[in-house]
Motif scaffolding. Structure first.
Motif, PDB file in Angstrom:
ATOM      1  N   TYR A   1     -21.800  80.268  -3.427  1.00 34.89           N
ATOM      2  CA  TYR A   1     -21.796  79.696  -4.636  1.00 34.89           C
ATOM      3  C   TYR A   1     -23.106  79.932  -5.677  1.00 34.89           C
ATOM      4  N   ARG A   2     -24.100  79.894  -4.933  1.00 34.86           N
ATOM      5  CA  ARG A   2     -25.240  80.507  -5.669  1.00 34.86           C
ATOM      6  C   ARG A   2     -25.838  81.731  -5.309  1.00 34.86           C
ATOM      7  N   PRO A   3     -25.201  82.703  -6.017  1.00 31.10           N
ATOM      8  CA  PRO A   3     -25.740  84.249  -5.531  1.00 31.10           C
ATOM      9  C   PRO A   3     -27.126  84.592  -6.053  1.00 31.10           C
ATOM     10  N   LEU A   4     -27.401  83.791  -7.317  1.00 38.83           N
ATOM     11  CA  LEU A   4     -28.567  84.202  -7.919  1.00 38.83           C
ATOM     12  C   LEU A   4     -29.747  83.233  -7.205  1.00 38.83           C
ATOM     13  N   SER A   5     -29.699  82.364  -6.601  1.00 38.11           N
ATOM     14  CA  SER A   5     -30.444  81.540  -5.721  1.00 38.11           C
ATOM     15  C   SER A   5     -30.736  82.234  -4.609  1.00 38.11           C
ATOM     16  N   LEU A   6     -29.759  82.888  -3.869  1.00 38.34           N
ATOM     17  CA  LEU A   6     -29.820  83.898  -2.718  1.00 38.34           C
ATOM     18  C   LEU A   6     -30.766  84.954  -3.181  1.00 38.34           C
ATOM     19  N   ALA A   7     -30.437  85.542  -4.028  1.00 35.68           N
ATOM     20  CA  ALA A   7     -31.344  86.869  -4.611  1.00 35.68           C
ATOM     21  C   ALA A   7     -32.649  86.254  -4.843  1.00 35.68           C
ATOM     22  N   LYS A   8     -32.981  85.253  -5.459  1.00 33.05           N
ATOM     23  CA  LYS A   8     -34.481  84.725  -5.550  1.00 33.05           C
ATOM     24  C   LYS A   8     -35.128  84.490  -4.463  1.00 33.05           C
ATOM     25  N   MET A   9     -34.393  83.943  -3.372  1.00 34.03           N
ATOM     26  CA  MET A   9     -34.775  83.432  -2.190  1.00 34.03           C
ATOM     27  C   MET A   9     -35.470  85.089  -1.259  1.00 34.03           C
ATOM     28  N   LEU A  10     -34.695  86.035  -1.483  1.00 40.00           N
ATOM     29  CA  LEU A  10     -34.969  87.329  -0.642  1.00 40.00           C
ATOM     30  C   LEU A  10     -35.859  88.055  -1.565  1.00 40.00           C
ATOM     31  N   LEU A  11     -35.770  87.990  -2.994  1.00 44.87           N
ATOM     32  CA  LEU A  11     -36.843  88.837  -3.551  1.00 44.87           C
ATOM     33  C   LEU A  11     -38.238  88.280  -3.561  1.00 44.87           C
ATOM     34  N   THR A  12     -38.358  86.991  -3.637  1.00 49.48           N
ATOM     35  CA  THR A  12     -39.585  86.379  -3.378  1.00 49.48           C
ATOM     36  C   THR A  12     -40.123  86.353  -2.006  1.00 49.48           C
ATOM     37  N   HIS A  13     -39.502  86.703  -1.070  1.00 49.20           N
ATOM     38  CA  HIS A  13     -40.052  86.757   0.166  1.00 49.20           C
ATOM     39  C   HIS A  13     -39.881  88.438   0.594  1.00 49.20           C
ATOM     40  N   GLY A  14     -40.007  89.259  -0.375  1.00 44.87           N
ATOM     41  CA  GLY A  14     -40.415  90.784  -0.359  1.00 44.87           C
ATOM     42  C   GLY A  14     -39.078  91.832  -0.088  1.00 44.87           C
ATOM     43  N   MET A  15     -37.911  91.095  -0.005  1.00 51.31           N
ATOM     44  CA  MET A  15     -36.796  92.077   0.284  1.00 51.31           C
ATOM     45  C   MET A  15     -36.158  92.661  -0.844  1.00 51.31           C
ATOM     46  N   GLY A  16     -35.519  93.756  -0.747  1.00 52.55           N
ATOM     47  CA  GLY A  16     -35.346  94.699  -1.793  1.00 52.55           C
ATOM     48  C   GLY A  16     -34.019  94.544  -2.563  1.00 52.55           C
ATOM     49  N   VAL A  17     -33.671  93.315  -2.921  1.00 60.73           N
ATOM     50  CA  VAL A  17     -32.355  93.086  -3.709  1.00 60.73           C
ATOM     51  C   VAL A  17     -32.345  94.094  -5.012  1.00 60.73           C
TER      52      VAL A  17
END
Length: 443
Positions: A318-334
């Motif tokens: 339900y929260r795809p942008l929240s998921l993207a934020k978590m991964l991006l702020t931890h250095g992953m390449g979304v």
């Protein structure tokens, strides 16, 4: 003069997408001709209605519209709980739509080998175009069959862009079947989900460890057990589509509705769990250890993925942008998020990503040109079925609608799902064609 509506072959998501820095909230794309990808894992109204035990579904519409829901019931292995009433041209010309439904239900009940406790009746757009008096229909049905509970549901595409959607109306209708009863102060429901909440989640553990008895619709095997949901003092929900159901239950049955946004932000997770603790009247817990476990898991995931590009789609959570934020702020390449609109509870995530990761692409899933974009040369990690189809990736997270994930445990499980997707290929073309992932499909 004809106008070309589709994109040429050979386009890419970049030609159809918008940088998040340039996107408008909440609708980053213009409305127009729509495309539906063959990713079928998300549940539809026919799947969800089957969660009501000892209930029977009846779809009332033209033959062409019936094909999809008939196949849904057949694939789910619930065809014995499914019937249809076909609307034909003469019904429109003769103006007997009300009689068609009432008599059709009577004919179905005569032929069924059992009497259902409830019937979910799905009418369609043709009834609204023809001015069918549905209030009269349900009045007559209740008079003729007082021992059966009837609820109005809708398979109506014209209701998707304004007011409550058919999915929201159906979820509200499902829980409207529950009759009032004495409130038990130690009972809690989690309502509105297609999947039961993970038993290891902090949400479930918080309720259980404080002496509350928890029940979800997935726990109910009989209609009587389903009726017991009416005794809960608190109805917890985290599916945005179930908010109208929670509101009507609070008004009609008396149980307090508590909405918890299902986030990937540790601070937000802690806040909603503290809010639930307050609603339950129990002490707030310290989640420092859970936060540290999440940070460690995300650090290990970053080491594994390296610079692997990733794409997320809205069907996974339900929260795809929240998921993207978590991964991006931890250095992953979304690299991209596939969605068609942005919910209000993701506005802060949207604004954060606009500022901190302006080159993140937002890509539509329903644009006609997306039907050509499923051939890629590089290895992409797809998080969600639509992302897998659009990118052509065989490394994908095969989860829909949160899959029961919530809270800090939801972060840990998502990390495990992503790790598994990275390490192991899946048969994408076969898996995404299965309707209603996890819904008992017999194929």
């Amino acid at each position: 003069m004809l106008t070309r509506l589709s994109h040429d072959r050979g386009g890419s998501e970049k030609t159809l997408s918008v940088r998040i820095a340039d996107a408008k909230f909440p609708a980053p794309f213009s409305s127009g001709l729509e495309y539906c990808s063959p990713a079928r894992g998300s549940w539809n109204i026919a799947h969800t209605g089957m969660l009501v035990p000892e209930a029977h579904e009846v779809f009332v519409c033209a033959e062409g519209c019936l094909r999809g829901v008939v196949l849904t019931a057949a694939e789910q292995g619930t065809i014995d709980r499914f019937s249809m009433i076909t609307v034909e041209e003469n019904n429109l010309l003769d103006g007997d739509m009300e009689t068609l439904i009432v008599d059709g239900i009577g004919d179905i009940l005569k032929k069924l080998p059992y009497q259902p406790k409830a019937m979910l009746i799905y009418t369609s757009c043709v009834h609204h175009f023809a001015g069918c008096d549905l209030k009269l229909v349900y009045k007559r049905l209740k008079e003729r069959y007082p021992e059966i509970d009837f609820v109005d549901c809708y398979m109506n595409p014209i209701m998707r862009k304004s007011g409550l959607t058919p999915d929201q109306l159906m979820r509200r209708g499902m829980y409207r079947l529950i009759r009032p009863r004495e409130i038990d102060p130690k009972r809690v429901n989690i309502i509105g989900n297609d999947f039961a909440t993970d038993k290891e989640s902090e949400l479930v553990r918080l309720i259980g460890k404080n002496g509350y008895r928890l029940r979800e619709i997935q726990d109910c095997k009989t209609y009587d057990e389903y009726q017991e949901l009416g005794s809960a003092a608190i109805n917890v929900l985290y599916n945005p589509s179930a908010i109208p159901a929670g509101e009507q239950m609070q008004q009609r049955l008396g149980g307090k509705a508590v909405y918890l946004t299902n986030s990937f932000d540790c601070g937000e997770i802690e806040a909603v769990l503290h809010g639930l603790s307050d609603a339950l009247g129990v002490p707030r817990e310290d989640y420092a250890q859970e936060k540290e476990e999440c940070e460690q898991a995300l650090g290990k995931l970053k080491e594994l993925l390296g610079d692997t590009p990733a794409a997320i789609d809205y069907t996974v959570h339900y929260r795809p942008l929240s998921l993207a934020k978590m991964l991006l702020t931890h250095g992953m390449g979304v690299r991209a998020v596939f969605l068609d609109g942005i919910s209000g509870e993701e506005k802060e995530d949207f604004l954060f990503l606009q500022k901190e990761f302006p080159d993140l692409l937002l890509c539509p899933t329903i644009a006609p040109g997306m039907r050509y974009i499923h051939d890629v040369d590089e290895r992409i990690l797809a998080i969600g079925q639509k992302a897998a189809y659009i990118t052509g990736s065989r490394h994908f997270v095969n989860v829909v609608e949160c899959g029961g994930m919530f809270g800090f445990e939801g972060i840990l499980r998502m990390c495990r799902e992503i790790e598994d997707a990275f390490l192991h290929e899946k048969d994408m073309k076969t898996l995404i064609q299965i309707k209603g992932l996890g819904g008992g499909c017999c194929l």
